[in-house]
Design a protein around this motif. Structure first.
Motif: not given
Ligand code: SAM
Length: 291
Positions: A18-35
């Motif tokens: 719902t966040v990475f709406t355009a991602s080509q992955l079915e389950h995109p999970v962020p690995e990097w964070l900009d706080l």
């Protein structure tokens, strides 16, 4: 207030699609964070350079999150082009970092604070000879691949996104233990007054949370134009049992290190104001591993 901030009950309950709406992955999970990603300059710089990594910005100001989302959407549709770094005039003498004491003598902000008797400085002593390393060369212009792996072509701006939340409160709700390999904290708010120290985004207590969501070997990047805040962040990290300083030599090979100096709105502001920039980059290590 925090009531209005969205956060999942647990990382398992978080649907990143719902966040990475355009991602080509079915389950995109962020690995990097900009706080505290602000206007998203770092996301925009990292996205096309690391197209296979999902990168999330967390920002507490809703309008600023809307700005980032809108910008990513317009990049996606091709309505705008990504920001480019202005290359320095080769004939101009290079700006050299100044010792902290000299930088301070010039800074209006410091003079104002020193003149205000009610302004309690957090006052970690800043060594007079504190001098930041020289700025690394500007990163290659956008489109020049400093890439890890094979980029999907054409690049679709589908691996960066920003969410509206309080990154000092809810990280373990969003991110599973050991799931992040990079955390960026760029030009965080200084919170000068002593009674506001606990509001600083880097503190001993919060480092424990960041360590929890980071994987062993992951890197935490900080940079600021405030010498005293740098001394504070550097000390918090240096004294923490789960973080170890990354040697300067190693940083010079790291494209992300160059990008933290140059890619955000506050990085540019520091250049306009001729302020020094003080980076501190630390590696998350296993318990007991720290030398
Ligand atoms: N990193 C950006 C840059 O370098 O241009 C923004 C720097 S700005 C000084 C600090 C940002 O952190 C602000 O946009 C602020 O709203 C955000 N911020 C402060 N506290 C936060 C928190 N607890 N959670 C998320 N964002 C926060």
């Amino acid at each position: 207030s925090d009531q209005k901030l969205d956060y999942p009950l647990s990382p398992q309950a978080m649907n990143w699609k719902t966040v990475f709406t355009a991602s080509q992955l079915e389950h995109p999970v962020p690995e990097w964070l900009d706080l505290g990603c602000g206007y998203g300059g770092l996301l925009e710089a990292l996205g096309p350079r690391f197209p296979q990594t999902h990168i999330i910005g967390i920002e507490i100001r809703p309008k600023v999150v809307d700005y980032v989302r809108d910008r990513v959407e317009r990049l996606r549709t091709g309505a705008i082009l990504p920001a480019q770094y202005t290359l320095p005039d080769p004939s101009a003498p290079a700006e050299q970092p100044k010792p902290a004491a000299a930088a301070k003598a010039q800074g209006k902000r410091y003079q104002r604070i020193q003149q205000d008797p009610n302004h309690r400085r957090a006052a970690l002593p800043v060594p007079a000879d504190l001098t930041p390393p020289p700025p690394p060369p500007l990163p290659a212009p956008m489109g020049t691949p400093i890439l890890v792996g094979n980029p999907p072509a054409p690049y679709r701006w589908d691996n960066i996104a920003a969410i509206h939340s309080n990154g000092m409160k809810y990280l373990p709700n969003f991110f599973a233990k050991g799931s992040l390999s990079k955390v960026f904290v760029l030009f965080p708010d200084p919170h000068w007054k002593r009674h506001n120290l606990r509001r600083r985004i880097i503190s001993p207590a919060l480092l424990m949370e960041y360590a929890y969501v980071m994987r062993e070997g992951g890197l935490m990047y900080t940079i600021t134009d405030v010498d005293e805040l740098h001394v504070w962040m550097d000390r918090c990290l240096a004294e923490h049992p789960l973080f170890e300083r990354v040697p300067q030599q190693e940083l010079e090979q790291d494209p992300c290190y160059a990008l933290i100096w140059h890619s955000t709105a506050d990085a540019e502001r520091a250049v306009r104001k001729c302020l020094n920039k003080y980076p501190a980059v630390y590696r998350r290590v296993a318990p007991g591993q720290k030398a």
